[in-house]
Design an enzyme around this catalytic site. Structure first.
Site, PDB file in Angstrom:
ATOM      1  CD  GLU A  25      -0.982   0.905   3.554  1.00 23.02           C
ATOM      2  OE1 GLU A  25      -1.319   2.066   3.244  1.00 23.02           O
ATOM      3  OE2 GLU A  25      -1.194   0.396   4.667  1.00 23.02           O
ATOM      4  CE  LYS A 159       0.471   2.594  14.759  1.00 24.03           C
ATOM      5  NZ  LYS A 159       0.383   2.971  13.347  1.00 24.03           N
TER       6      LYS A 159
HETATM    7  N1  PSU Z   1      -2.964   1.955  10.723  1.00 25.04           N
HETATM    8  C1  PSU Z   1      -1.638   1.967  10.892  1.00 25.04           C
HETATM    9  N2  PSU Z   1      -0.853   2.489   9.915  1.00 25.04           N
HETATM   10  C2  PSU Z   1      -1.373   2.983   8.760  1.00 25.04           C
HETATM   11  C3  PSU Z   1      -2.782   2.958   8.589  1.00 25.04           C
HETATM   12  C4  PSU Z   1      -3.541   2.427   9.594  1.00 25.04           C
HETATM   13  O1  PSU Z   1      -1.166   1.513  11.917  1.00 25.04           O
HETATM   14  O2  PSU Z   1      -0.616   3.453   7.889  1.00 25.04           O
HETATM   15  C5  PSU Z   1      -3.387   3.481   7.315  1.00 25.04           C
HETATM   16  C6  PSU Z   1      -3.698   2.309   6.369  1.00 25.04           C
HETATM   17  O3  PSU Z   1      -3.490   2.735   5.032  1.00 25.04           O
HETATM   18  C7  PSU Z   1      -5.166   2.050   6.625  1.00 25.04           C
HETATM   19  C8  PSU Z   1      -5.673   3.459   6.862  1.00 25.04           C
HETATM   20  O4  PSU Z   1      -5.828   1.430   5.560  1.00 25.04           O
HETATM   21  O5  PSU Z   1      -4.642   4.079   7.605  1.00 25.04           O
HETATM   22  C9  PSU Z   1      -6.982   3.462   7.607  1.00 25.04           C
HETATM   23  O6  PSU Z   1      -7.482   4.762   7.647  1.00 25.04           O
HETATM   24  P1  PSU Z   1      -8.977   5.026   8.206  1.00 25.04           P
HETATM   25  O7  PSU Z   1      -8.904   4.676   9.664  1.00 25.04           O
HETATM   26  O8  PSU Z   1      -9.225   6.479   7.955  1.00 25.04           O
HETATM   27  O9  PSU Z   1      -9.887   4.121   7.422  1.00 25.04           O
END
Ligand code: PSU
Ligand code: MN
Length: 304
Positions: A25, A159
């Site tokens: 990603e 996390k």
């Molecule tokens: N959690 C992490 N590192 C990240 C992300 C999430 O520990 O880099 C990134 C990933 O790309 C994940 C996105 O798909 O954040 C999720 O964002 P949201 O919570 O806005 O859906």
């Protein structure tokens, strides 16, 4: 192959030769880590995949084109430009129409990988149900994607900025397979344990591959999570990381952050509050996920 897709020569060759491929990603590059560590990490991830017998396909949107495999300039742009949008499922059509640049989250990387015919994907951590979601309704679109799209996602869990218990409940409801790789614990990104268990634990790549192949053969909708804990030597002390997470959440609430800004803000603040030590652990755990994903992609090819 597909009018919106632009596949790099290296990835196209791998597809033509039925070689193992691992999707990577780009939101972790554009919004998850600071420059220049983000670019360094992205390149190292690609190298780890290659060293383990698979071809890396880093996914992003450049000038409205869905890119599968990036060249050096494209990666540099993603890692340095302030105008890279964080693109999840919802945003894809607009970013295409407006010819914008975007980094892909777990959800949108799964979508694009799946269109390209790539079955295995390595990331750091998945999004999930945020703490306080009963009020904020903040549930990452990653979870809906895992419920719908047939891609195996190797991650270090999620996390504890998230409500891990509710995240696991959601995944259970939507039939997402979760396997702990060499662990019975669902990992919490920086730490090997979250306080939650996984229902199934597997010791071998071969067993992981057989599991995912069964899901594909049965045409069961949705992905699979391979929960691969951070190696022991890079794990962070629980209290230190927990305190940083709690402080970061409090600040994001004070600032009234909502929507897609919440996760990047928390990641950045946690990094600042731990003075970069969490970034080091973050890099190491993603490397370990790329390694397992490459092994899985290779094994899936040899099953057939
Ligand atoms: N959690 C992490 N590192 C990240 C992300 C999430 O520990 O880099 C990134 C990933 O790309 C994940 C996105 O798909 O954040 C999720 O964002 P949201 O919570 O806005 O859906
Ligand atoms: Mn969200």
């Amino acid at each position: 192959m597909h009018p919106y897709l632009e596949i790099s020569p290296e990835v196209q060759k791998a597809l033509d030769n039925n070689q193992a491929i691992v999707a990577l990603e780009s939101t972790l590059v554009a919004h998850g880590m600071p420059y220049p560590k983000n670019i360094e990490t992205a390149q190292k991830l690609e190298n780890i995949v290659r060293e383990n017998g698979a071809i890396p396909a880093t996914i992003a949107i450049i000038n409205g084109r869905l890119k599968v495999g990036l060249n050096k300039d494209e990666l540099q742009l993603l890692g340095t430009s302030k105008e890279v949008l964080k693109v999840s499922r919802r945003d894809i059509p607009m970013v295409i129409a407006k010819k914008l640049n975007g980094s892909t989250t777990v959800a949108s990387t799964m979508i694009i990988a799946s269109i390209a015919g790539i079955k295995v994907f390595a990331t750091g951590g998945i999004g999930g149900v945020h703490r306080g979601a009963q009020k904020s309704f903040d549930v990452s679109a990653d979870l809906m994607e895992l419920a719908n799209t047939r891609v195996a996602v190797v991650c270090a869990g999620c996390k504890s900025v998230l409500d891990i218990g509710l995240t696991l409940e959601y995944l259970e409801t939507h039939g997402v397979a979760i396997v702990g790789y060499k662990t019975k614990n669902f990992p919490a990104f920086f730490t090997r344990k979250s306080g939650f268990k996984v229902d199934f634990s597997m010791e071998s790549i071969q067993e992981l591959a057989t599991t995912f192949q069964a899901k594909l053969d049965l045409k069961l909708k949705g992905g699979m999570i391979i929960a691969n804990p951070i190696p022991k030597e890079f794990e962070m002390p629980y209290e230190i990381i927990q305190e940083a997470i709690d402080d970061a959440i409090e600040e994001s609430e004070e600032r009234g952050l909502i929507g897609k800004e919440v996760t990047p803000f928390l990641l950045k603040r946690i990094d600042e509050l731990t003075e970069g030590t969490s970034l080091y652990s973050n890099q190491k755990l993603v490397y370990n996920n790329a390694l397992v994903a490459a092994q899985l992609a290779v094994e899936l090819k040899s099953l057939k």
